[in-house]
Design a protein around this motif. Structure first.
Motif, short mmCIF file in Angstrom:
data_model
loop_
_atom_site.label_atom_id
_atom_site.label_comp_id
_atom_site.label_asym_id
_atom_site.label_seq_id
_atom_site.Cartn_x
_atom_site.Cartn_y
_atom_site.Cartn_z
N LEU A 43 -33.87 2.58 25.78
CA LEU A 43 -34.84 1.68 26.41
C LEU A 43 -36.16 2.37 26.76
N VAL A 44 -36.21 3.69 26.67
CA VAL A 44 -37.42 4.43 27.03
C VAL A 44 -38.47 4.26 25.94
N THR A 45 -39.67 3.86 26.33
CA THR A 45 -40.76 3.66 25.38
C THR A 45 -41.75 4.81 25.45
N ASP A 46 -42.42 5.06 24.35
CA ASP A 46 -43.45 6.09 24.25
C ASP A 46 -44.44 5.63 23.19
N GLY A 66 -42.16 2.98 20.29
CA GLY A 66 -41.86 4.40 20.41
C GLY A 66 -40.43 4.70 20.82
N ARG A 67 -39.56 3.69 20.76
CA ARG A 67 -38.15 3.91 21.12
C ARG A 67 -37.40 4.49 19.93
N ASP A 68 -36.41 5.33 20.23
CA ASP A 68 -35.63 5.99 19.19
C ASP A 68 -34.72 4.98 18.50
N VAL A 69 -34.92 4.76 17.20
CA VAL A 69 -34.16 3.75 16.47
C VAL A 69 -32.69 4.15 16.37
N TYR A 70 -32.42 5.42 16.15
CA TYR A 70 -31.03 5.87 16.03
C TYR A 70 -30.24 5.55 17.30
N SER A 71 -30.80 5.88 18.44
CA SER A 71 -30.10 5.62 19.70
C SER A 71 -29.93 4.13 19.94
N ARG A 72 -30.90 3.34 19.51
CA ARG A 72 -30.78 1.89 19.68
C ARG A 72 -29.71 1.32 18.76
N VAL A 73 -29.59 1.87 17.56
CA VAL A 73 -28.51 1.44 16.66
C VAL A 73 -27.15 1.79 17.26
N VAL A 74 -27.04 2.98 17.83
CA VAL A 74 -25.77 3.40 18.44
C VAL A 74 -25.40 2.50 19.60
N PHE A 75 -26.34 2.26 20.51
CA PHE A 75 -26.06 1.42 21.66
C PHE A 75 -25.90 -0.06 21.26
N GLY A 76 -26.50 -0.45 20.16
CA GLY A 76 -26.36 -1.83 19.71
C GLY A 76 -24.99 -2.15 19.16
N ALA A 77 -24.23 -1.12 18.79
CA ALA A 77 -22.89 -1.35 18.24
C ALA A 77 -22.00 -2.09 19.23
N GLY A 78 -22.09 -1.73 20.49
CA GLY A 78 -21.22 -2.35 21.49
C GLY A 78 -21.45 -3.84 21.60
N ARG A 79 -22.71 -4.26 21.58
CA ARG A 79 -23.01 -5.68 21.71
C ARG A 79 -22.69 -6.44 20.43
N SER A 80 -23.12 -5.91 19.30
CA SER A 80 -22.92 -6.62 18.04
C SER A 80 -21.45 -6.73 17.68
N VAL A 81 -20.73 -5.61 17.76
CA VAL A 81 -19.31 -5.62 17.44
C VAL A 81 -18.52 -6.34 18.52
#
Length: 278
Positions: A43-46, A66-81
Motif C-alpha cells: 500500500l506504500v506509494t512513492d 510507485g507501489r511494488d507490483v510484486y508485493s501487490r500480486v502476493v498480497f492479492g492472492a489472498g483476496r482473489s483465491v
C-alpha cells in the motif's frame, strides 16, 4: 522377470499434476502468509518511483503510484483465491442440499426445480454473476455472493443425479429393508457418494470462480483502490500496456497460472474418479 514401464499418459499426467501442485502450493503460501514472500508494503506509494520496470529493487516493477507490483500480486492472492474458494464452498453446500431435496421431492417440485436450473445453465456463469451484482450492487461481499449463485446450478444437477443413482443401489435398498431410518440411510450411504462426486467437480469450479471474481473486479464491481486484488490490478494496468506492460502482465499471469493449475488438478482427479468407476 520383465518390468512393465509406466504408460506415457500416466507419466505426463504425473508431471502435470506435480507442476500444477507446485504452483498451487506457492499461491497458497502467498494467500496464507504473504509477509513471507512480499518484499515491500503493498500500500506504500512513492510517486518518484512510479512506472519503474522490473529490477532488483522491484521484481515486477512499480505501478503508476510507485507501489511494488510484486508485493501487490502476493498480497492479492489472498483476496482473489479466497473469493473463489469461499464461493465454491458455499455453492457446493447449497447445491448438494438443493439437489438432494430435489431428488426426493414430489415429481412436480422436482420438475419445477430442474426447469429453473436449466434456465440458469443456459447462460454463462459470468453473465449470471454480473446480473446478480447489478441487482445487489458492487462490493467484495456481493461479488462472492454473485459468484456463488452463478455456480450453484451445476452442483444442483450433479447432486440430484448422484442422489437418485445411489438411492437405487443395492446396499441402500438393503439398509431400508432392515429398518434403518431414511434420514440415517441418506447420511451414511448416499451423502458420502454425492459429496465425493461433487467435490471433484468443485476442484475445477474453483478456477472458474476465481476467474469470474477477477472479471467482476476488473469491471470495477469488486474491491476498490488501493486494495491489492488481481482483477483490480489488471484493470488499473489496462491503459498502460504500451507504456508499462508489467503493471497488467504480472497480475494477469497470476490469474492464468492459478486457474490453469486448478483446472489441471481438477481434470486429473475427475479422470481418476472415472477410471475407478469404470
Amino acid at each position: 522377470m520383465s518390468v512393465v514401464a509406466p504408460s506415457r499418459p500416466r507419466v505426463g499426467r504425473a508431471i502435470a499434476l506435480s507442476s500444477a501442485g507446485a504452483v498451487l502450493a506457492l499461491i497458497a503460501l502467498a494467500a496464507i502468509a504473504p509477509g513471507l514472500l512480499a518484499t515491500h508494503d503493498p500500500l506504500v506509494t512513492d510517486v518518484r518511483a512510479s512506472l519503474q520496470p522490473p529490477s532488483a529493487a522491484h521484481w515486477f516493477g512499480t505501478d503508476q503510484s510507485g507501489r511494488d507490483v510484486y508485493s501487490r500480486v502476493v498480497f492479492g492472492a489472498g483476496r482473489s483465491v479466497g473469493i473463489g474458494l469461499l464461493a465454491t464452498g458455499l455453492a457446493l453446500v447449497a447445491g448438494v442440499i438443493a439437489g438432494s431435496l430435489s431428488a426426493v421431492a414430489p415429481r412436480w417440485a422436482d420438475a419445477a426445480a430442474m426447469r429453473i436450473v436449466d434456465v440458469l445453465l443456459a447462460f454463462p456463469e459470468f453473465l449470471v454473476a454480473l446480473l446478480v451484482v447489478a441487482v445487489l450492487g458492487p462490493g467484495p461481499v456481493n461479488v462472492a455472493v454473485a459468484v456463488t449463485i452463478a455456480a450453484v446450478p451445476v452442483y444442483v444437477r450433479l447432486a440430484r443425479a448422484q442422489t437418485r443413482s445411489l438411492a437405487a443401489a443395492e446396499h441402500v435398498e438393503a439398509a431400508r429393508l432392515i429398518g434403518v431410518p431414511a434420514a440415517v440411510v441418506h447420511v451414511r450411504h448416499v451423502l458420502p457418494g454425492v459429496l465425493g462426486a461433487v467435490s471433484v467437480l468443485a476442484t475445477i469450479g474453483v478456477g472458474t470462480s476465481i476467474l469470474a471474481a477477477a472479471g467482476l473486479s476488473f469491471l470495477g464491481l469488486g474491491p476498490t483502490e488501493p486494495t491489492p486484488e488481481w482483477g483490480l490490478m489488471l484493470s488499473a494496468g489496462r491503459n498502460l500496456l504500451l507504456q508499462a506492460p508489467w503493471v497488467a502482465v504480472f497480475p494477469g499471469a497470476a490469474i492464468t497460472a492459478t486457474v490453469v493449475s486448478v483446472s489441471i488438478v481438477g481434470r486429473i482427479l475427475r479422470a481418476r474418479s472415472e477410471e475407478r468407476g469404470a
